[in-house]
Scaffold this active site. Sequence first.
Site, PDB file in Angstrom:
ATOM      1  CE  LYS A  72      -4.199  -1.813   2.190  1.00 33.92           C
ATOM      2  NZ  LYS A  72      -5.124  -1.703   3.036  1.00 33.92           N
ATOM      3  CG  ASP A 109      -7.850   0.537   3.547  1.00 28.87           C
ATOM      4  OD1 ASP A 109      -8.670  -0.066   3.280  1.00 28.87           O
ATOM      5  OD2 ASP A 109      -6.837   0.559   3.413  1.00 28.87           O
ATOM      6  N   GLY A 136      -0.258   0.635   6.735  1.00 25.28           N
ATOM      7  CA  GLY A 136      -0.837   1.211   5.703  1.00 25.28           C
ATOM      8  C   GLY A 136      -2.478   1.639   6.144  1.00 25.28           C
TER       9      GLY A 136
HETATM   10  N1  LIG Z   1     -11.373  -4.555   6.396  1.00 24.94           N
HETATM   11  C1  LIG Z   1     -10.673  -4.135   5.544  1.00 24.94           C
HETATM   12  O1  LIG Z   1     -11.558  -3.375   4.460  1.00 24.94           O
HETATM   13  C2  LIG Z   1      -9.264  -3.864   5.521  1.00 24.94           C
HETATM   14  C3  LIG Z   1      -8.731  -2.888   4.848  1.00 24.94           C
HETATM   15  C4  LIG Z   1      -7.311  -3.076   4.904  1.00 24.94           C
HETATM   16  C5  LIG Z   1      -6.497  -3.741   5.642  1.00 24.94           C
HETATM   17  N2  LIG Z   1      -7.132  -4.572   6.540  1.00 24.94           N
HETATM   18  C6  LIG Z   1      -6.485  -5.827   7.348  1.00 24.94           C
HETATM   19  O2  LIG Z   1      -5.872  -4.853   8.310  1.00 24.94           O
HETATM   20  C7  LIG Z   1      -4.592  -5.386   8.498  1.00 24.94           C
HETATM   21  C8  LIG Z   1      -3.342  -4.343   8.414  1.00 24.94           C
HETATM   22  O3  LIG Z   1      -3.197  -4.138   6.992  1.00 24.94           O
HETATM   23  P1  LIG Z   1      -2.100  -3.059   6.657  1.00 24.94           P
HETATM   24  O4  LIG Z   1      -2.114  -3.193   5.128  1.00 24.94           O
HETATM   25  O5  LIG Z   1      -2.093  -1.993   7.331  1.00 24.94           O
HETATM   26  O6  LIG Z   1      -0.696  -3.914   7.017  1.00 24.94           O
HETATM   27  P2  LIG Z   1       0.775  -3.124   7.338  1.00 24.94           P
HETATM   28  O7  LIG Z   1       0.896  -1.820   6.706  1.00 24.94           O
HETATM   29  O8  LIG Z   1       1.815  -4.205   7.080  1.00 24.94           O
HETATM   30  O9  LIG Z   1       0.888  -2.835   9.002  1.00 24.94           O
HETATM   31  C9  LIG Z   1       0.735  -3.819   9.941  1.00 24.94           C
HETATM   32  C10 LIG Z   1       0.163  -3.397  11.288  1.00 24.94           C
HETATM   33  O10 LIG Z   1       0.533  -4.605  12.059  1.00 24.94           O
HETATM   34  C11 LIG Z   1       1.443  -4.370  13.041  1.00 24.94           C
HETATM   35  N3  LIG Z   1       2.191  -5.686  13.592  1.00 24.94           N
HETATM   36  C12 LIG Z   1       2.501  -6.570  12.511  1.00 24.94           C
HETATM   37  N4  LIG Z   1       3.089  -7.625  13.174  1.00 24.94           N
HETATM   38  C13 LIG Z   1       3.044  -7.356  14.543  1.00 24.94           C
HETATM   39  C14 LIG Z   1       3.497  -7.859  15.816  1.00 24.94           C
HETATM   40  N5  LIG Z   1       3.954  -9.350  15.740  1.00 24.94           N
HETATM   41  N6  LIG Z   1       3.044  -7.293  17.057  1.00 24.94           N
HETATM   42  C15 LIG Z   1       2.449  -6.121  16.996  1.00 24.94           C
HETATM   43  N7  LIG Z   1       2.197  -5.452  15.957  1.00 24.94           N
HETATM   44  C16 LIG Z   1       2.133  -6.148  14.531  1.00 24.94           C
HETATM   45  C17 LIG Z   1       2.588  -3.531  12.382  1.00 24.94           C
HETATM   46  O11 LIG Z   1       3.382  -2.775  13.317  1.00 24.94           O
HETATM   47  P3  LIG Z   1       4.772  -2.419  12.784  1.00 24.94           P
HETATM   48  O12 LIG Z   1       4.545  -0.734  12.464  1.00 24.94           O
HETATM   49  O13 LIG Z   1       5.567  -2.182  14.286  1.00 24.94           O
HETATM   50  O14 LIG Z   1       5.254  -3.116  11.931  1.00 24.94           O
HETATM   51  C18 LIG Z   1       1.451  -2.222  11.818  1.00 24.94           C
HETATM   52  O15 LIG Z   1       1.067  -1.518  12.666  1.00 24.94           O
HETATM   53  C19 LIG Z   1      -4.446  -6.727   7.768  1.00 24.94           C
HETATM   54  O16 LIG Z   1      -5.165  -7.665   8.678  1.00 24.94           O
HETATM   55  C20 LIG Z   1      -5.349  -6.464   6.881  1.00 24.94           C
HETATM   56  O17 LIG Z   1      -6.058  -7.586   6.014  1.00 24.94           O
HETATM   57  C21 LIG Z   1      -8.710  -4.767   6.481  1.00 24.94           C
END
Ligand SMILES: NC(=O)c1ccc[n+]([C@@H]2O[C@H](COP(=O)([O-])OP(=O)(O)OC[C@H]3O[C@@H](n4cnc5c(N)ncnc54)[C@H](OP(=O)(O)O)[C@@H]3O)[C@@H](O)[C@H]2O)c1
Length: 262
Positions: A72, A109, A136
């Site tokens: 993203k 989002d 993201g």
């Molecule tokens: N419902 C919907 O429409 C929708 C839309 C978008 C995304 N989502 C979901 O939202 C989630 C996040 O997506 P994203 O695109 O934002 O991913 P991303 O950019 O990779 O961000 C991941 C987030 O999770 C944290 N994280 C990852 N591993 C961790 C761990 N072991 N312990 C603590 N924190 C951890 C990261 O922290 P750090 O910054 O420290 O790495 C960051 O804040 C996913 O499950 C995705 O499927 C849903």
Amino acid sequence: MKITGKTGIMFMLADPVAHVVGSHRLNARFEAEGLDVAVSPLHVPAADLASVVTAIRRMRNVIGFGVTIPHKIDVLPLLDAATPRAARVGAVNFVRREADGTLTGDNIDGAGFVDGLQHSAIDLRGLKVLQLGAGGAGRAVAFAIAEAGAAELVIHNRTEAKARALAADIAAAIPQCLTAAGANDARGFDLVVNTTSMGMHAVDPLPLDLTTLSASTAVAEIIMSPEITPLLAAAQALGCRTALGKHMLDEQYKLVKELLGL
Ligand SMILES: NC(=O)c1ccc[n+]([C@@H]2O[C@H](COP(=O)([O-])OP(=O)(O)OC[C@H]3O[C@@H](n4cnc5c(N)ncnc54)[C@H](OP(=O)(O)O)[C@@H]3O)[C@@H](O)[C@H]2O)c1
């Protein structure tokens, strides 16, 4: 679903790809409305993102594509333009492809999340919100929470510097919402929002210190699969109002149609 040479093709770029449900949900909605559009997930590692985006520019029956983890943020500089909300968030989740191959990124989002809360009768105006995560999706959701009228927003993230940077960006753009980075502690908050990816896999630790959660705090999840994450199950067991990640995605359907001019 009948896919022909006239069908408007979309992709959903992800790595890994097995958990992606957005394409299936979009296809179901397009089909229900009789729109000749089909979405396919594409497994694209980060190292190949730029070449795939270049290739999509040349695919003339592609009308756009979605991007999810981990693309993203990295996709933004590969595009020709971004909507103001995508530029502000610094991340893109849907891209429109013009007939000449020009690519414009948007980020829906946050709007999807706020609209999705209506399914749980949660109105953000005046609320004190604790957001977990600053990735993201987290950036988009945090801006939208502040914009929707939350009184206070505290952001907690594993990488604290990202929470601080996001809080500073929001404080500068939307000063009427009191925004800061803070602890993983739900006491005193009206709503906790999990935007981390913790909860997608059974082995994941909970993203929230549950000893700080009580029934007076609502809990919203943005993870779609599983629909009831361990955090939501724990919140429901405590008697908290909950909001599901699937509603955030479902509410993005009308916004995708707007972006693509369907
Ligand atoms: N419902 C919907 O429409 C929708 C839309 C978008 C995304 N989502 C979901 O939202 C989630 C996040 O997506 P994203 O695109 O934002 O991913 P991303 O950019 O990779 O961000 C991941 C987030 O999770 C944290 N994280 C990852 N591993 C961790 C761990 N072991 N312990 C603590 N924190 C951890 C990261 O922290 P750090 O910054 O420290 O790495 C960051 O804040 C996913 O499950 C995705 O499927 C849903």
